[in-house]
Design an enzyme around this catalytic site. Sequence first.
Site, PDB file in Angstrom:
ATOM      1  N   ARG A 142      -9.302 -26.848   5.122  1.00 32.03           N
ATOM      2  CA  ARG A 142      -8.580 -26.987   6.383  1.00 32.03           C
ATOM      3  C   ARG A 142      -8.144 -25.633   6.921  1.00 32.03           C
ATOM      4  NH1 ARG A 142      -5.269 -32.281   4.041  1.00 32.03           N
ATOM      5  NH2 ARG A 142      -6.921 -33.801   4.516  1.00 32.03           N
ATOM      6  N   ARG A 145     -11.263 -23.562   8.179  1.00 31.06           N
ATOM      7  CA  ARG A 145     -11.725 -23.960   9.515  1.00 31.06           C
ATOM      8  C   ARG A 145     -10.966 -23.202  10.595  1.00 31.06           C
ATOM      9  NH1 ARG A 145     -10.451 -29.010   9.110  1.00 31.06           N
ATOM     10  NH2 ARG A 145     -12.270 -29.434   7.836  1.00 31.06           N
ATOM     11  N   SER A 295      11.493   0.374  18.185  1.00 30.36           N
ATOM     12  CA  SER A 295      12.125   0.992  17.019  1.00 30.36           C
ATOM     13  C   SER A 295      13.624   0.783  17.105  1.00 30.36           C
ATOM     14  CB  SER A 295      11.802   2.492  16.974  1.00 30.36           C
ATOM     15  OG  SER A 295      12.636   3.156  16.043  1.00 30.36           O
ATOM     16  N   LYS A 301      10.021   5.132  21.176  1.00 24.63           N
ATOM     17  CA  LYS A 301       8.762   4.913  20.468  1.00 24.63           C
ATOM     18  C   LYS A 301       8.106   3.590  20.843  1.00 24.63           C
ATOM     19  CE  LYS A 301       8.066   5.860  16.242  1.00 24.63           C
ATOM     20  NZ  LYS A 301       8.154   5.684  14.778  1.00 24.63           N
ATOM     21  N   ASN A 303       5.608   1.589  18.716  1.00 26.68           N
ATOM     22  CA  ASN A 303       4.945   1.537  17.415  1.00 26.68           C
ATOM     23  C   ASN A 303       3.748   0.586  17.417  1.00 26.68           C
ATOM     24  OD1 ASN A 303       6.794   3.286  16.102  1.00 26.68           O
ATOM     25  ND2 ASN A 303       8.267   1.616  15.938  1.00 26.68           N
ATOM     26  N   ARG A 334      -9.372 -27.122 -20.959  1.00 26.92           N
ATOM     27  CA  ARG A 334      -8.218 -27.185 -20.043  1.00 26.92           C
ATOM     28  C   ARG A 334      -7.462 -25.866 -20.092  1.00 26.92           C
ATOM     29  NH1 ARG A 334      -8.858 -30.276 -17.894  1.00 26.92           N
ATOM     30  NH2 ARG A 334      -7.958 -32.302 -18.205  1.00 26.92           N
TER      31      ARG A 334
END
Length: 413
Positions: A142, A145, A295, A301, A303, A334
Amino acid sequence: MASDQPFGAAPAGAAGPLDEGWAAGPLDAGLLSPVRAGTAAEALTGDAAWARALLDAEAALARAQARAGIVPPGAANAITTAARLARPDVADLARRARGAGNPVVPLVADLRDLAGDAGRHVHRGATSQDIMDTAAMLVAARARREIVGTLDRVLLLLAGLAERYRDTPMAGRTLSRQALPTTFGLKAAQWLLGCLDGRDRLASVALPVQLGGAVGTLAAYGADGPDVADVFAAELGLDRAVLPWHTRRAPVAELGTALALVTGALGKIATDVTLLAQSEVDEVAEPAGPGRGGSSAMPHKRNPALATLVRSAALQVPAQVQVLLAAQAAAHERPAGEWHAEWQPLRECLRLAGGAAETAAELLDGLEVRPDRMRAHLDDLLGLLGGHDAGADIRAAGALVDRALVRYRKNSP
């Protein structure tokens, strides 16, 4: 008679270590792993998704046995209905799993109660590992996909970049230093083929059903055992298993390796983007958005936050896969710890790969490419080289991009 009431409710008054009223929500919402927080892969691999897969496996086993005449069809229908309506308390189920070492034992007990008279047919002839391994493959199918679908979007975006910037010159860099001319289209084509290889490897990994019984002999089903196992696989849409693989853990190891290749290819893109987005380079920039790339200490900044998240996943998945590879050394019929050690690393690999793919798609969808900056840096390099013919260096680059695009279009769904 099947009931629609939840089972496994937590005892009254039970409280966790952060029961002050503000720490509501799941125990692991991705606070320390934002690359997968809120993504489809996270939802498909959470505790509830695993519990659902365990229940789906039990129901499919009953239906397969009914088709073989081992259990009455009415009992299989009742078990399927009970499994569909069940809403287990996963925290309570996890605590109760400590008694047997896995969650299948308490879940089967609860499902038998819910299924009423049909309960005696629940889990017939199976061992806990049959259901846990099958659920793991079901969760993986699942999640895969969704991951493959997201990678297809990543590939489409990369093909667009390669084609659009096929002939856009820039400085190639080796050992992080400017070397000789290349094109941004060729760089994007390399990203494209890396992701295409990872996508194809992930899509081709077999995800087999597990059914062997106590020691892998299918003893409870007699001579019909292999046929029951094949019908079990068909009920769940999983691959058939030639033999039970209780202590032959290649399916899990191969899946983990494929997920490492996917995140590695995405991490390569993220690393290049991070370096190209440096202030001194500024040849690309991540897509802008409210609150993105900020930041806490330096508001000026911007980033590369998305690339950073993708790189974080690429750095973690190989370490998780080491556990999956080590778990192949399981004893006899096992495992004693190896099988159990796989669960969390496998989930992390699926979560991180899915989160990285989704984040990479977001990054590439709005990637800002700056050919003028690329040209300026290339001119500086050519000045150092003195009369070097850049055109001669990139003469074949366009043809290489075309070859990559041909392969992509041939392999694209």
